[in-house]
Motif scaffolding. Structure first.
Motif, PDB file in Angstrom:
ATOM      1  N   ARG A 129       0.773  -1.201  -0.034  1.00  0.00           N
ATOM      2  CA  ARG A 129       0.004  -0.066   0.019  1.00  0.00           C
ATOM      3  C   ARG A 129       0.957   1.086  -0.084  1.00  0.00           C
ATOM      4  N   LYS A 178      -7.447   5.391   4.177  1.00  0.00           N
ATOM      5  CA  LYS A 178      -8.145   4.541   3.344  1.00  0.00           C
ATOM      6  C   LYS A 178      -7.367   3.365   2.706  1.00  0.00           C
ATOM      7  N   THR A 203      -7.363   0.419   5.227  1.00  0.00           N
ATOM      8  CA  THR A 203      -8.448  -0.313   5.413  1.00  0.00           C
ATOM      9  C   THR A 203      -8.851  -0.835   4.000  1.00  0.00           C
ATOM     10  N   THR A 204      -8.245  -0.689   2.847  1.00  0.00           N
ATOM     11  CA  THR A 204      -8.526  -1.494   1.544  1.00  0.00           C
ATOM     12  C   THR A 204      -7.846  -2.723   1.334  1.00  0.00           C
ATOM     13  N   PHE A 218      -2.087   4.232  -3.972  1.00  0.00           N
ATOM     14  CA  PHE A 218      -3.219   5.192  -3.655  1.00  0.00           C
ATOM     15  C   PHE A 218      -3.159   6.779  -4.032  1.00  0.00           C
TER      16      PHE A 218
END
Length: 77
Positions: free
Chosen positions: A29, A63, A66-67, A75
């Motif tokens: 991430r 975000k 939690t993805t 992102f």
């Protein structure tokens, strides 16, 4: 370090200024930061605008955290 933490089952968000390096080290991430000398802010902005910028970065990171991801994901805004 990011991969080692994620190997324990704890999701990690890597906020970075140079995305290709994060991709190379295997971060899953990735949230692009502002700039190398000031990754989480911009001293040239007004106090209010910088607060808004920082809040947007933190919200994007939350975000991302939690993805669910199956592979490396950047992102963007």
């Amino acid at each position: 370090m990011v991969k080692a933490i994620e190997a324990t089952g704890i999701p990690v968000v890597h906020i970075c200024t140079i995305v290709p390096i994060s991709l190379t080290v295997g971060a899953n991430r990735i949230v692009p930061a502002v700039a190398i000398p000031h990754p989480l802010g911009n001293p040239n902005l007004s106090k209010e605008d910088e607060k808004k910028l920082r809040r947007e970065l933190v919200e994007r990171a939350l975000k991302a955290l939690t993805t669910p991801v199956d592979s490396q994901t950047v992102f963007e805004k």
